[in-house]
Design an enzyme around this catalytic site. Structure first.
Site, PDB file in Angstrom:
ATOM      1  N   ARG A  45     -12.917 -11.515 -31.806  1.00  0.00           N
ATOM      2  CA  ARG A  45     -12.028 -11.924 -32.892  1.00  0.00           C
ATOM      3  C   ARG A  45     -12.851 -12.592 -33.992  1.00  0.00           C
ATOM      4  O   ARG A  45     -13.805 -13.316 -33.727  1.00  0.00           O
ATOM      5  CB  ARG A  45     -10.971 -12.917 -32.395  1.00  0.00           C
ATOM      6  CG  ARG A  45     -10.157 -12.352 -31.244  1.00  0.00           C
ATOM      7  CD  ARG A  45      -9.003 -13.280 -30.897  1.00  0.00           C
ATOM      8  NE  ARG A  45      -8.803 -13.349 -29.462  1.00  0.00           N
ATOM      9  CZ  ARG A  45      -7.795 -13.983 -28.876  1.00  0.00           C
ATOM     10  NH1 ARG A  45      -6.902 -14.609 -29.605  1.00  0.00           N
ATOM     11  NH2 ARG A  45      -7.679 -14.007 -27.559  1.00  0.00           N
ATOM     12  N   LYS A  94     -14.593  -8.336 -10.495  1.00  0.00           N
ATOM     13  CA  LYS A  94     -15.051  -9.713 -10.251  1.00  0.00           C
ATOM     14  C   LYS A  94     -15.920  -9.779  -8.987  1.00  0.00           C
ATOM     15  O   LYS A  94     -16.927 -10.484  -8.960  1.00  0.00           O
ATOM     16  CB  LYS A  94     -13.852 -10.665 -10.124  1.00  0.00           C
ATOM     17  CG  LYS A  94     -13.141 -10.941 -11.432  1.00  0.00           C
ATOM     18  CD  LYS A  94     -14.027 -11.697 -12.413  1.00  0.00           C
ATOM     19  CE  LYS A  94     -13.330 -12.006 -13.719  1.00  0.00           C
ATOM     20  NZ  LYS A  94     -14.209 -12.571 -14.730  1.00  0.00           N
ATOM     21  N   TYR A 135      -9.407  -5.436 -11.722  1.00  0.00           N
ATOM     22  CA  TYR A 135      -9.931  -6.758 -12.120  1.00  0.00           C
ATOM     23  C   TYR A 135     -10.642  -7.414 -10.931  1.00  0.00           C
ATOM     24  O   TYR A 135     -11.775  -7.896 -11.057  1.00  0.00           O
ATOM     25  CB  TYR A 135      -8.745  -7.606 -12.602  1.00  0.00           C
ATOM     26  CG  TYR A 135      -9.057  -9.038 -12.949  1.00  0.00           C
ATOM     27  CD1 TYR A 135      -9.852  -9.355 -14.049  1.00  0.00           C
ATOM     28  CD2 TYR A 135      -8.505 -10.083 -12.204  1.00  0.00           C
ATOM     29  CE1 TYR A 135     -10.100 -10.682 -14.377  1.00  0.00           C
ATOM     30  CE2 TYR A 135      -8.745 -11.408 -12.534  1.00  0.00           C
ATOM     31  CZ  TYR A 135      -9.546 -11.705 -13.613  1.00  0.00           C
ATOM     32  OH  TYR A 135      -9.789 -13.014 -13.942  1.00  0.00           O
ATOM     33  N   ASP A 191     -16.883 -14.464 -30.360  1.00  0.00           N
ATOM     34  CA  ASP A 191     -15.778 -13.671 -29.824  1.00  0.00           C
ATOM     35  C   ASP A 191     -15.697 -12.386 -30.635  1.00  0.00           C
ATOM     36  O   ASP A 191     -16.233 -12.289 -31.730  1.00  0.00           O
ATOM     37  CB  ASP A 191     -14.455 -14.461 -29.958  1.00  0.00           C
ATOM     38  CG  ASP A 191     -13.375 -13.962 -29.022  1.00  0.00           C
ATOM     39  OD1 ASP A 191     -13.106 -14.654 -28.013  1.00  0.00           O
ATOM     40  OD2 ASP A 191     -12.792 -12.889 -29.274  1.00  0.00           O
ATOM     41  N   GLY A 229     -16.511 -15.099 -25.858  1.00  0.00           N
ATOM     42  CA  GLY A 229     -15.080 -15.090 -25.494  1.00  0.00           C
ATOM     43  C   GLY A 229     -14.478 -16.453 -25.790  1.00  0.00           C
ATOM     44  O   GLY A 229     -13.550 -16.910 -25.124  1.00  0.00           O
ATOM     45  N   GLY A 234     -10.525 -17.322 -26.395  1.00  0.00           N
ATOM     46  CA  GLY A 234      -9.523 -17.078 -25.352  1.00  0.00           C
ATOM     47  C   GLY A 234      -8.924 -18.357 -24.801  1.00  0.00           C
ATOM     48  O   GLY A 234      -9.193 -19.466 -25.288  1.00  0.00           O
ATOM     49  N   GLN A 235      -8.112 -18.201 -23.756  1.00  0.00           N
ATOM     50  CA  GLN A 235      -7.399 -19.350 -23.178  1.00  0.00           C
ATOM     51  C   GLN A 235      -8.374 -20.440 -22.724  1.00  0.00           C
ATOM     52  O   GLN A 235      -8.181 -21.614 -22.999  1.00  0.00           O
ATOM     53  CB  GLN A 235      -6.529 -18.898 -21.985  1.00  0.00           C
ATOM     54  CG  GLN A 235      -5.628 -20.009 -21.475  1.00  0.00           C
ATOM     55  CD  GLN A 235      -5.010 -19.719 -20.109  1.00  0.00           C
ATOM     56  OE1 GLN A 235      -5.335 -18.738 -19.447  1.00  0.00           O
ATOM     57  NE2 GLN A 235      -4.109 -20.587 -19.689  1.00  0.00           N
ATOM     58  N   ASP A 242     -19.615  -8.632 -30.339  1.00  0.00           N
ATOM     59  CA  ASP A 242     -19.067  -7.782 -29.279  1.00  0.00           C
ATOM     60  C   ASP A 242     -20.070  -7.831 -28.123  1.00  0.00           C
ATOM     61  O   ASP A 242     -21.208  -7.382 -28.276  1.00  0.00           O
ATOM     62  CB  ASP A 242     -18.920  -6.347 -29.817  1.00  0.00           C
ATOM     63  CG  ASP A 242     -18.333  -5.415 -28.773  1.00  0.00           C
ATOM     64  OD1 ASP A 242     -18.184  -5.837 -27.609  1.00  0.00           O
ATOM     65  OD2 ASP A 242     -18.038  -4.265 -29.132  1.00  0.00           O
TER      66      ASP A 242
HETATM   67  P1  NAD Z   1      -8.692 -14.500 -22.453  1.00  0.00           P
HETATM   68  O1  NAD Z   1      -8.205 -13.107 -22.360  1.00  0.00           O
HETATM   69  O2  NAD Z   1      -7.744 -15.562 -22.884  1.00  0.00           O
HETATM   70  O3  NAD Z   1      -9.970 -14.571 -23.393  1.00  0.00           O
HETATM   71  C1  NAD Z   1     -10.983 -13.609 -23.396  1.00  0.00           C
HETATM   72  C2  NAD Z   1     -11.623 -13.604 -24.773  1.00  0.00           C
HETATM   73  O4  NAD Z   1     -12.650 -12.619 -24.768  1.00  0.00           O
HETATM   74  C3  NAD Z   1     -10.642 -13.234 -25.894  1.00  0.00           C
HETATM   75  O5  NAD Z   1     -10.691 -14.200 -26.924  1.00  0.00           O
HETATM   76  C4  NAD Z   1     -11.153 -11.879 -26.385  1.00  0.00           C
HETATM   77  O6  NAD Z   1     -10.990 -11.682 -27.786  1.00  0.00           O
HETATM   78  C5  NAD Z   1     -12.624 -11.957 -26.010  1.00  0.00           C
HETATM   79  N1  NAD Z   1     -13.224 -10.630 -25.877  1.00  0.00           N
HETATM   80  C6  NAD Z   1     -12.659  -9.501 -25.375  1.00  0.00           C
HETATM   81  N2  NAD Z   1     -13.516  -8.474 -25.441  1.00  0.00           N
HETATM   82  C7  NAD Z   1     -14.644  -8.954 -26.004  1.00  0.00           C
HETATM   83  C8  NAD Z   1     -15.880  -8.369 -26.361  1.00  0.00           C
HETATM   84  N3  NAD Z   1     -16.117  -7.058 -26.152  1.00  0.00           N
HETATM   85  N4  NAD Z   1     -16.826  -9.152 -26.919  1.00  0.00           N
HETATM   86  C9  NAD Z   1     -16.597 -10.479 -27.163  1.00  0.00           C
HETATM   87  N5  NAD Z   1     -15.428 -11.080 -26.855  1.00  0.00           N
HETATM   88  C10 NAD Z   1     -14.471 -10.323 -26.299  1.00  0.00           C
HETATM   89  O7  NAD Z   1      -9.320 -14.865 -21.024  1.00  0.00           O
HETATM   90  P2  NAD Z   1      -9.440 -16.299 -20.337  1.00  0.00           P
HETATM   91  O8  NAD Z   1      -8.179 -16.566 -19.603  1.00  0.00           O
HETATM   92  O9  NAD Z   1      -9.939 -17.292 -21.308  1.00  0.00           O
HETATM   93  O10 NAD Z   1     -10.530 -15.958 -19.229  1.00  0.00           O
HETATM   94  C11 NAD Z   1     -11.905 -16.211 -19.428  1.00  0.00           C
HETATM   95  C12 NAD Z   1     -12.637 -15.823 -18.148  1.00  0.00           C
HETATM   96  O11 NAD Z   1     -12.108 -16.585 -17.052  1.00  0.00           O
HETATM   97  C13 NAD Z   1     -12.493 -14.355 -17.744  1.00  0.00           C
HETATM   98  O12 NAD Z   1     -13.683 -13.922 -17.137  1.00  0.00           O
HETATM   99  C14 NAD Z   1     -11.387 -14.390 -16.713  1.00  0.00           C
HETATM  100  O13 NAD Z   1     -11.487 -13.322 -15.820  1.00  0.00           O
HETATM  101  C15 NAD Z   1     -11.669 -15.705 -16.024  1.00  0.00           C
HETATM  102  N6  NAD Z   1     -10.493 -16.239 -15.343  1.00  0.00           N
HETATM  103  C16 NAD Z   1      -9.415 -16.675 -16.042  1.00  0.00           C
HETATM  104  C17 NAD Z   1      -8.296 -17.171 -15.369  1.00  0.00           C
HETATM  105  C18 NAD Z   1      -7.080 -17.659 -16.092  1.00  0.00           C
HETATM  106  O14 NAD Z   1      -6.072 -17.990 -15.457  1.00  0.00           O
HETATM  107  N7  NAD Z   1      -7.096 -17.750 -17.417  1.00  0.00           N
HETATM  108  C19 NAD Z   1      -8.301 -17.215 -13.960  1.00  0.00           C
HETATM  109  C20 NAD Z   1      -9.404 -16.721 -13.286  1.00  0.00           C
HETATM  110  C21 NAD Z   1     -10.519 -16.262 -13.985  1.00  0.00           C
HETATM  111  N1  SER Z   2      -5.128 -15.826 -13.966  1.00  0.00           N
HETATM  112  C1  SER Z   2      -5.838 -14.651 -13.653  1.00  0.00           C
HETATM  113  C2  SER Z   2      -4.956 -13.454 -13.657  1.00  0.00           C
HETATM  114  O1  SER Z   2      -3.791 -13.606 -13.364  1.00  0.00           O
HETATM  115  C3  SER Z   2      -6.488 -14.781 -12.289  1.00  0.00           C
HETATM  116  O2  SER Z   2      -7.799 -14.397 -12.421  1.00  0.00           O
HETATM  117  O3  SER Z   2      -5.423 -12.395 -13.930  1.00  0.00           O
END
Ligand code: NAD
Ligand code: SER
Length: 315
Positions: free
Chosen positions: A38, A148, A144, A36, A10, A13-14, A54
């Protein structure tokens, strides 16, 4: 000493982009394999190895782990809260099976450490709204949050039963300027900075008085790495740690932005994400993380706002 070989799943992602770049600085570009669904990522191009994987394809994942001599896995692939409510089956399937695939491979291949993030979304309407503690009533109402919370117990189970050294943080909403957020309820707090600079106005999908726990990405990356580098004896929580930095409402973040862009205006059109936000705590008590491994945030709302606007202007 173990020569670490890290797999980030992943990575586009962000969080993934910034975490991959930070890990590459510590462990060396070629020792951190970004992966990823992608095919590629502009921000990671030329910084180290990138493979398309994947996480649902366990065999392919297993082959990569062996082929790349992986010693640590960071699993970030997931579907977040807002997108999850649009497709609950997909969110449950990816968030659960992806984690189980990684935990199983970690057990079989004796992977040295695993990181998997949880979220403040584990908490629900019956959890305390203010300073929500590490251990409390936890009854999530989003798919979600359910995924978690279940994931936290799987991590604990694999640690107790198979000694997998899996570690986790319950991130608050994360704010960053490098990579766009991927479908969360807290995404407004990223969009607002972009719109403030580009349009000087923003329509918020949450009410003005919706307080949520938030954190700036540099703090989140540091928290993740500090947790993963802490000696195992300091890790008392094998479900997931509360971590906290700041808490604000849309009205407060817009006031902070107005200090730098006085003509900025905001209006409010709450949508389905309001009820998700209303189900979460407004602030988090992270005393256990502070005591166990010394967690301490650096950014508050004003320091973050200054840094976000400076960096977005440069982009
Ligand atoms: P995101 O959606 O920005 O990134 C997720 C990445 O996973 C994407 O690049 C996507 O292409 C990839 N992905 C999706 N399906 C996939 C698959 N089958 N195989 C491989 N890659 C795949 O998410 P994020 O914000 O970077 O979050 C990362 C983790 O942190 C997640 O577990 C999320 O729940 C957790 N989290 C994020 C936040 C937040 O505010 N960003 C807050 C709490 C928890
Ligand atoms: N930033 C995340 C959301 O809003 C919290 O896990 O889903």
């Amino acid at each position: 000493m173990i020569r670490e070989r890290i797999l980030v799943i992943g990575a586009s992602g962000q969080i993934g982009v910034e975490l991959t770049l930070a890990l590459r600085k510590i462990y060396g570009n070629n020792n951190v394999v970004a992966s990823d669904l992608r095919e590629e990522n502009e921000l990671l191009k030329g910084t180290g190895p990138y493979v398309s994987i994947d996480v649902m394809n366990k065999e392919m994942l297993h082959v990569q782990v062996i082929r790349q001599n992986i010693t640590q896995i960071y699993l970030l692939a997931a579907i977040l809260s807002a997108t999850g409510e649009k497709n609950p089956n997909l969110a449950w399937h990816l968030n659960m099976q992806g984690l189980l695939n990684v935990l199983d491979i970690a057990r079989e291949e004796k992977i040295y450490k695993v990181y998997w993030p949880s979220s403040i979304a584990v908490f629900g309407p019956t959890s305390p709204k203010q300073n929500c503690p590490q251990q409390t009533i936890i009854e999530p109402t989003t798919v979600y949050g359910i995924s978690k919370y279940a994931g936290e117990f799987w991590c604990n189970y694999y640690h107790q039963r198979y000694q997998v050294d899996v570690r986790s943080l319950r991130y608050p909403g994360l704010i960053s300027y490098k990579s766009a957020p991927g479908g969360g309820t807290t995404d407004y707090a990223v969009e607002i900075y972009h719109e403030a600079l580009e349009e000087k106005k923003y329509t918020c999908f949450l009410r003005e008085d919706t307080y949520l726990p938030m954190m700036y990405m540099p703090d989140a990356i540091r928290a993740t790495i500090e947790l993963m580098e802490a000696p195992a004896v300091q890790i008392s929580t094998r479900t997931s740690y509360n971590v906290s930095a700041m808490s604000f409402s849309p009205k407060e973040i817009s006031a902070a932005i107005k200090n730098y862009i006085p003509e900025f205006t905001i209006n409010y059109e709450p949508d389905y994400r309001q009820s998700i936000a209303d189900s979460w705590p407004q602030s988090i008590d992270d005393a256990v993380a502070r005591n166990d491994w010394g967690w301490k945030p650096e950014y508050d709302l004003n320091k973050m706002t200054k840094d976000m606007l400076e960096n977005l202007r440069q982009q």
